[in-house]
Design a protein around this motif. Structure first.
Motif, PDB file in Angstrom:
ATOM      1  N   GLU A  24     -61.568 105.056  30.628  1.00  0.00           N
ATOM      2  CA  GLU A  24     -62.723 105.855  30.199  1.00  0.00           C
ATOM      3  C   GLU A  24     -63.395 105.220  28.984  1.00  0.00           C
ATOM      4  O   GLU A  24     -64.591 105.319  28.794  1.00  0.00           O
ATOM      5  CB  GLU A  24     -62.274 107.286  29.866  1.00  0.00           C
ATOM      6  CG  GLU A  24     -62.131 108.165  31.110  1.00  0.00           C
ATOM      7  CD  GLU A  24     -61.409 109.467  30.807  1.00  0.00           C
ATOM      8  OE1 GLU A  24     -60.967 109.663  29.646  1.00  0.00           O
ATOM      9  OE2 GLU A  24     -61.248 110.280  31.742  1.00  0.00           O
ATOM     10  N   LYS A  25     -62.570 104.565  28.173  1.00  0.00           N
ATOM     11  CA  LYS A  25     -63.122 103.879  26.995  1.00  0.00           C
ATOM     12  C   LYS A  25     -63.577 102.463  27.336  1.00  0.00           C
ATOM     13  O   LYS A  25     -63.961 101.694  26.444  1.00  0.00           O
ATOM     14  CB  LYS A  25     -62.066 103.821  25.888  1.00  0.00           C
ATOM     15  CG  LYS A  25     -61.786 105.174  25.232  1.00  0.00           C
ATOM     16  CD  LYS A  25     -60.996 104.975  23.943  1.00  0.00           C
ATOM     17  CE  LYS A  25     -60.854 106.279  23.166  1.00  0.00           C
ATOM     18  NZ  LYS A  25     -60.215 106.079  21.862  1.00  0.00           N
ATOM     19  N   GLY A  26     -63.438 102.083  28.616  1.00  0.00           N
ATOM     20  CA  GLY A  26     -63.866 100.747  29.042  1.00  0.00           C
ATOM     21  C   GLY A  26     -63.023  99.622  28.466  1.00  0.00           C
ATOM     22  O   GLY A  26     -63.516  98.524  28.206  1.00  0.00           O
ATOM     23  N   LEU A  27     -61.740  99.897  28.265  1.00  0.00           N
ATOM     24  CA  LEU A  27     -60.874  98.895  27.629  1.00  0.00           C
ATOM     25  C   LEU A  27     -60.221  97.944  28.629  1.00  0.00           C
ATOM     26  O   LEU A  27     -59.623  96.944  28.241  1.00  0.00           O
ATOM     27  CB  LEU A  27     -59.775  99.604  26.823  1.00  0.00           C
ATOM     28  CG  LEU A  27     -60.229 100.449  25.629  1.00  0.00           C
ATOM     29  CD1 LEU A  27     -59.074 101.278  25.077  1.00  0.00           C
ATOM     30  CD2 LEU A  27     -60.822  99.557  24.535  1.00  0.00           C
ATOM     31  N   LEU A  28     -60.311  98.280  29.940  1.00  0.00           N
ATOM     32  CA  LEU A  28     -59.551  97.509  30.926  1.00  0.00           C
ATOM     33  C   LEU A  28     -60.431  96.821  31.969  1.00  0.00           C
ATOM     34  O   LEU A  28     -61.501  97.319  32.324  1.00  0.00           O
ATOM     35  CB  LEU A  28     -58.547  98.420  31.641  1.00  0.00           C
ATOM     36  CG  LEU A  28     -57.490  99.092  30.769  1.00  0.00           C
ATOM     37  CD1 LEU A  28     -56.566  99.934  31.632  1.00  0.00           C
ATOM     38  CD2 LEU A  28     -56.692  98.073  29.971  1.00  0.00           C
ATOM     39  N   ARG A  29     -59.952  95.688  32.438  1.00  0.00           N
ATOM     40  CA  ARG A  29     -60.640  94.954  33.504  1.00  0.00           C
ATOM     41  C   ARG A  29     -60.196  95.457  34.876  1.00  0.00           C
ATOM     42  O   ARG A  29     -59.926  94.667  35.775  1.00  0.00           O
ATOM     43  CB  ARG A  29     -60.321  93.458  33.396  1.00  0.00           C
ATOM     44  CG  ARG A  29     -60.849  92.788  32.138  1.00  0.00           C
ATOM     45  CD  ARG A  29     -60.348  91.359  32.038  1.00  0.00           C
ATOM     46  NE  ARG A  29     -60.933  90.508  33.073  1.00  0.00           N
ATOM     47  CZ  ARG A  29     -60.415  89.343  33.454  1.00  0.00           C
ATOM     48  NH1 ARG A  29     -59.302  88.899  32.923  1.00  0.00           N
ATOM     49  NH2 ARG A  29     -60.999  88.620  34.389  1.00  0.00           N
ATOM     50  N   PHE A  30     -60.060  96.769  35.034  1.00  0.00           N
ATOM     51  CA  PHE A  30     -59.671  97.329  36.331  1.00  0.00           C
ATOM     52  C   PHE A  30     -60.794  98.206  36.869  1.00  0.00           C
ATOM     53  O   PHE A  30     -61.554  98.799  36.093  1.00  0.00           O
ATOM     54  CB  PHE A  30     -58.408  98.186  36.181  1.00  0.00           C
ATOM     55  CG  PHE A  30     -57.136  97.395  35.995  1.00  0.00           C
ATOM     56  CD1 PHE A  30     -56.767  96.422  36.917  1.00  0.00           C
ATOM     57  CD2 PHE A  30     -56.294  97.648  34.914  1.00  0.00           C
ATOM     58  CE1 PHE A  30     -55.575  95.711  36.752  1.00  0.00           C
ATOM     59  CE2 PHE A  30     -55.111  96.942  34.754  1.00  0.00           C
ATOM     60  CZ  PHE A  30     -54.762  95.970  35.673  1.00  0.00           C
ATOM     61  N   LYS A  31     -60.843  98.308  38.204  1.00  0.00           N
ATOM     62  CA  LYS A  31     -61.823  99.198  38.829  1.00  0.00           C
ATOM     63  C   LYS A  31     -61.177 100.534  39.188  1.00  0.00           C
ATOM     64  O   LYS A  31     -61.741 101.587  38.986  1.00  0.00           O
ATOM     65  CB  LYS A  31     -62.380  98.537  40.106  1.00  0.00           C
ATOM     66  CG  LYS A  31     -63.173  97.240  39.853  1.00  0.00           C
ATOM     67  CD  LYS A  31     -64.677  97.493  39.805  1.00  0.00           C
ATOM     68  CE  LYS A  31     -65.448  96.323  39.197  1.00  0.00           C
ATOM     69  NZ  LYS A  31     -65.520  95.146  40.071  1.00  0.00           N
ATOM     70  N   ASP A  32     -59.964 100.426  39.762  1.00  0.00           N
ATOM     71  CA  ASP A  32     -59.293 101.616  40.284  1.00  0.00           C
ATOM     72  C   ASP A  32     -58.055 101.954  39.444  1.00  0.00           C
ATOM     73  O   ASP A  32     -57.198 101.104  39.226  1.00  0.00           O
ATOM     74  CB  ASP A  32     -58.896 101.358  41.742  1.00  0.00           C
ATOM     75  CG  ASP A  32     -58.156 102.537  42.358  1.00  0.00           C
ATOM     76  OD1 ASP A  32     -58.470 103.680  41.959  1.00  0.00           O
ATOM     77  OD2 ASP A  32     -57.278 102.306  43.210  1.00  0.00           O
ATOM     78  N   VAL A  33     -57.971 103.199  38.982  1.00  0.00           N
ATOM     79  CA  VAL A  33     -56.865 103.599  38.109  1.00  0.00           C
ATOM     80  C   VAL A  33     -55.525 103.512  38.823  1.00  0.00           C
ATOM     81  O   VAL A  33     -54.536 103.033  38.257  1.00  0.00           O
ATOM     82  CB  VAL A  33     -57.030 105.057  37.594  1.00  0.00           C
ATOM     83  CG1 VAL A  33     -56.096 105.307  36.424  1.00  0.00           C
ATOM     84  CG2 VAL A  33     -58.455 105.320  37.197  1.00  0.00           C
ATOM     85  N   THR A  34     -55.475 103.999  40.057  1.00  0.00           N
ATOM     86  CA  THR A  34     -54.217 103.986  40.804  1.00  0.00           C
ATOM     87  C   THR A  34     -53.707 102.563  40.968  1.00  0.00           C
ATOM     88  O   THR A  34     -52.529 102.269  40.732  1.00  0.00           O
ATOM     89  CB  THR A  34     -54.403 104.632  42.186  1.00  0.00           C
ATOM     90  OG1 THR A  34     -55.042 105.890  42.031  1.00  0.00           O
ATOM     91  CG2 THR A  34     -53.071 104.819  42.878  1.00  0.00           C
TER      92      THR A  34
END
Lengths: 204, 204
Positions: free
Chosen positions: A145-155
């Motif tokens: 949510e804070k845009g800290l990760l290079r991921f698209k999908d949380v799961t």
DNA sequence: AAAGTAACTAAACAGTGTTCATATTTTTCA
DNA sequence: TGAAAAATATGAACACTGTTTAGTTACTTT
């Protein structure tokens, strides 16, 4: 009907006594020494009695596994305290690794052995790990949510992080790292370095 | 002295016959059914005879593991053929996952079970995995020479890639993924997606 | 107190890895 | 070639394992 309630409570107490003995045995003596006969001896009952409370050894191990997962949750609750989700992610990873190294036999029961999973009925999910997995999932959600990760999908992110951590810990627990010309200290450094590296890779 | 050579050859042939029976049993019937007695019956010898060729079951399993690793190497040789190291890295990963899914019992013996590692003498390294690990190591070295990866240290890179792959495969093999409200197909997709994602993360 | 129910266990079954004294086979050498 | 020696193979046992069943004991209800 206070009696039937007392009966049910006593039944539950006996179940608990059994898995507590088993858990203690698992932690101190290891999986090999934890036989139905040894558990029975420890609680001063006959081996056959255990089968009045658990269908078979797999079902008993499933309950010991549940116990182990609540210990992991406690470790998370102690270690992963930062309000900053990114910092907390690091805390979760380190807590996970520390738990695995501190309780290798339990780790095997939780994530590596087939036995406890046999007692899960067809088309019913594995619930023992849910709570601790949610800790990771929540943390990653906040991070994303804070845009800290290079991921698209949380799961997918959660599974990847889990797989990475589990890969490192389980190779250690199963003695695949010690076996490769490495000292125990070197192994630990390498695991921590791999995690640091991975966290760096997924940071956007 | 042709006789002592023949003796040595015969001894080696017997050893081979034993582990081939064990390997076949392991692959078709699984670990649980692979007992010393069953192996002995299969090769039409007494159980005690096996102990003339192998110190104990752990030592026997170590040799079966060696057999399994040479099968993994063959799989790599078949699948990881691209001269482009980056493409080849993907091929290696997919070959690894396919091998694990095709031979879960063997995978357990190679990377998860404690038993075979017990027969490694103190301060002696684990050699069974060396050749297949070198395939990965070489590939990553080539990648890094071309500046394709966001890694500093090759060894650390190799361990990380291995840990990631192993994490995914072993969680699958140990039924930890099927157990989480996922269909078998969904699991496979997730594993492949995680690998794709990871390869993307490490690409510079 | 008698009947009925719940809790418990001794003993057995079929299996395991492993050892050892006892054959059986093979090789050596007079 | 025939007896001694060495290598090879095994039957039977030991100490375990998970699990089942018939039978006993203890408690509850009538």
């Amino acid at each position: 009907m206070g009696i039937s309630e007392r009966k049910a409570r006593e039944k539950q107490e006996m179940r608990l006594r059994i898995i507590e003995a088993a858990t203690e045995m698992f932690m101190s003596e290891g999986y090999e020494k934890t036989s139905i006969r040894n558990i029975a001896e420890k609680i001063e009952y006959s081996p056959a009695t255990i089968y009045l409370y658990y269908k078979d050894k797999d079902e008993l191990l499933y309950e010991v596994q549940k116990q182990a997962f609540s210990q992991l949750e406690e470790a998370f609750a102690r270690d992963a305290t930062s309000p900053d989700p990114w910092v907390r992610l690091g805390q979760i990873c380190h807590s996970y690794v520390r738990f695995g190294k501190a309780h290798p036999e339990m780790y095997e029961l939780m994530f590596m052995m087939r036995a406890p999973m046999n007692s899960i009925k067809e088309n019913e999910p594995w619930r023992n790990n849910t709570d601790s997995f949610v800790v990771l999932l929540t943390c990653l959600t906040e991070c994303m949510e804070k845009g800290l990760l290079r991921f698209k999908d949380v799961t997918l992110a959660a599974f990847s992080v889990w797989a990475m951590g589990h890969g490192l810990v389980s190779l250690d627990v199963s003695c695949r790292l010690q076996a490769m010309n490495m000292t125990e200290q070197h192994v630990e450094e390498m695991i921590l370095a791999s995690i640091e590296q991975y966290l760096n890779l997924i940071k956007s």
